[in-house]
Scaffold this motif. Structure first.
Motif, PDB file in Angstrom:
ATOM      1  N   HIS A  85       0.812  -1.223   0.168  1.00  0.00           N
ATOM      2  CA  HIS A  85      -0.228   0.186  -0.030  1.00  0.00           C
ATOM      3  C   HIS A  85       0.952   1.250  -0.092  1.00  0.00           C
ATOM      4  N   ASP A 129       5.814   4.998   5.143  1.00  0.00           N
ATOM      5  CA  ASP A 129       6.616   4.151   5.342  1.00  0.00           C
ATOM      6  C   ASP A 129       6.988   3.098   4.637  1.00  0.00           C
ATOM      7  N   HIS A 130       6.179   3.133   3.613  1.00  0.00           N
ATOM      8  CA  HIS A 130       6.349   1.662   2.340  1.00  0.00           C
ATOM      9  C   HIS A 130       6.645   2.444   1.204  1.00  0.00           C
ATOM     10  N   ASP A 141       0.011  -3.803   6.131  1.00  0.00           N
ATOM     11  CA  ASP A 141      -0.460  -3.461   7.402  1.00  0.00           C
ATOM     12  C   ASP A 141      -1.914  -3.754   7.639  1.00  0.00           C
ATOM     13  N   HIS A 188       5.275  -4.591   9.705  1.00  0.00           N
ATOM     14  CA  HIS A 188       5.873  -4.009  11.001  1.00  0.00           C
ATOM     15  C   HIS A 188       6.164  -5.103  12.067  1.00  0.00           C
TER      16      HIS A 188
HETATM   17 ZN   LIG Z   1       2.925   0.778   7.552  1.00  0.00          ZN
END
Ligand SMILES: [Zn+2]
Ligand SMILES: [Zn+2]
Length: 307
Positions: free
Chosen positions: A144, A148-149, A244, A296
Motif C-alpha cells: 500500500h 513508511d512503505h 499493514d 511491521h
Molecule cells: Zn506501515
C-alpha cells in the motif's frame, strides 16, 4: 464551584474509562475453517527472499491491537523484502528511504508527535553496498502507499512501481495519509489487475509469473488498494506479506483489530479490515507453517535471510 467540580471529575473519569476500553481485548468472531490444500506452485530453483531492514519505529503492543499491553514495548520493523526470481526480482515495499526525515514533515502533527524512530541504510543503499545489479530488478510491488512503505521509491528511478488501480487513485486523492507518496517525483506507477481466480479463499488473485510462486490478492480496508503477497519458495517455505492489515501478528492470530483511536486514524474502512483479519486468521490456522509477516512485525522477518 464546589458542587460542579466532582461532577466534572466524574464525567472526565467516565470519558477516560470509555477511551481506555477501546484498547481492551475484544476478539473478532472466529471465521469458518478454511479447507483445501495450498495452491499449486512451481517456484524456480533460483528463487529466494532477502530482507532489507531499514529501521524501526518505537511503539507498544497496545498501539497495534486490542488487548495489547502499553508496557509491552515493540519495535515496529520497517523492512523491504527482495524477492529474487529468475524472471525478474521484485522489491515488496521500500521501508524508510534516505529522505524519510524530510518526508515525515508532510505527515499530520499529531502523528509526528507519537512517532519516534531509528533508521538504518535504505533498501537502495543496502543493495548498492552489496553490489546488487539493479538491472535484475523487475519492479517494486507496494502492499500500500503509506509513507513508511513508499519512502525509498525515489532511490529507484526508472524502476516500475506496481500498484492496484484503487491504490493509484488513493495516492492522488488520499489526503494527508498519502501526502508523502504524492510528493515523490518521477515515480513510474504501473497498474495491475487481479486477473486470476480464487486463492486461499480470496475471490481474486494475480499470479505474477504464472508459476504460483508470487501471488497477490486484494485486502482492502487499511487503504482502498492494500494487498497481501503470498510467497511459495523452493523447498516449500511459505510467507504471507500482509502489509499493514495488522501491525503485529496478534491482530491476526488473536483476531484483534487496532484500538479505536488508531484504526480511526489509519484505516480507511475498518469493517473491511475486520473481514481481512478474520480471513487471514483462517488461512494461518489452516497453514500453521506459513510465516505471517505483517510489514511491521519483527518476528515475521526473524528467520528471513539478510543480504
Ligand atoms: Zn506501515
Ligand atoms: Zn499503512
Amino acid at each position: 464551584m464546589r458542587k460542579t467540580l466532582p461532577v466534572v471529575l466524574a464525567i472526565l473519569a467516565i470519558v477516560v474509562g470509555l477511551f481506555l476500553r477501546t484498547f481492551s481485548a475484544s476478539p473478532l468472531p472466529a471465521p469458518g475453517p478454511l479447507t483445501g490444500a495450498w495452491p499449486a506452485a512451481t517456484p524456480p530453483p533460483g528463487m529466494s527472499v532477502v530482507q532489507l531492514p531499514t529501521g524501526v519505529t518505537h511503539r507498544s503492543a497496545a498501539f497495534a491491537y486490542r488487548g495489547g499491553s502499553f508496557t509491552d514495548k515493540r519495535d515496529f520493523s520497517m523492512t523491504s523484502v527482495l524477492v529474487k526470481h529468475p524472471r525478474g526480482d521484485l522489491l515488496v515495499d521500500t521501508g524508510f528511504g534516505r529522505d524519510v526525515v524530510a518526508q515525515l514533515e508532510l505527515m499530520p502533527l499529531a502523528f509526528r508527535a507519537i512517532t519516534s524512530f531509528d533508521r538504518g541504510p535504505s533498501a537502495a543503499q543496502q543493495l548498492d553496498a552489496a553490489g546488487y545489479d539493479r538491472r535484475g530488478l523487475r519492479a517494486i510491488l507496494l502492499t500500500h502507499a503509506h509513507w513508511d512503505h513508499v519512502s525509498g521509491l525515489p532511490e529507484f528511478p526508472g524502476t516500475p512501481v506496481w500498484v492496484t488501480a484503487e491504490e493509484h487513485r488513493f495516492i492522488a486523492d488520499g489526503g494527508m495519509v498519502t501526502a508523502v507518496a504524492r510528493s515523490l517525483a518521477g515515480v513510474r506507477y504501473e497498474e495491475y489487475a487481479f486477473d486470476g481466480g480464487p486463492y486461499l479463499g480470496f475471490a481474486r488473485s494475480h499470479d505474477v509469473y504464472g508459476d504460483g510462486a508470487i501471488t497477490v490478492v486484494p485486502a482492502p480496508g487499511h487503504t482502498p488498494g492494500s494487498v497481501i503477497v503470498f510467497l511459495t519458495l523452493p523447498g516449500g517455505k511459505r510467507y504471507a506479506l500482509v502489509g499493514d492489515l495488522a501491525w503485529q501478528r496478534e491482530g491476526i492470530t488473536e483476531r484483534e483489530e487496532r484500538p479505536w483511536p488508531l484504526r480511526s486514524l489509519a484505516d480507511i474502512d475498518p469493517s473491511a479490515v475486520r473481514d481481512g483479519l478474520r480471513h487471514m486468521a483462517a488461512v494461518a490456522a489452516r497453514f500453521p507453517d506459513m510465516v505471517l509477516a505483517p510489514a511491521h512485525e519483527a518476528r515475521g522477518f526473524a528467520d528471513m535471510p539478510r543480504l
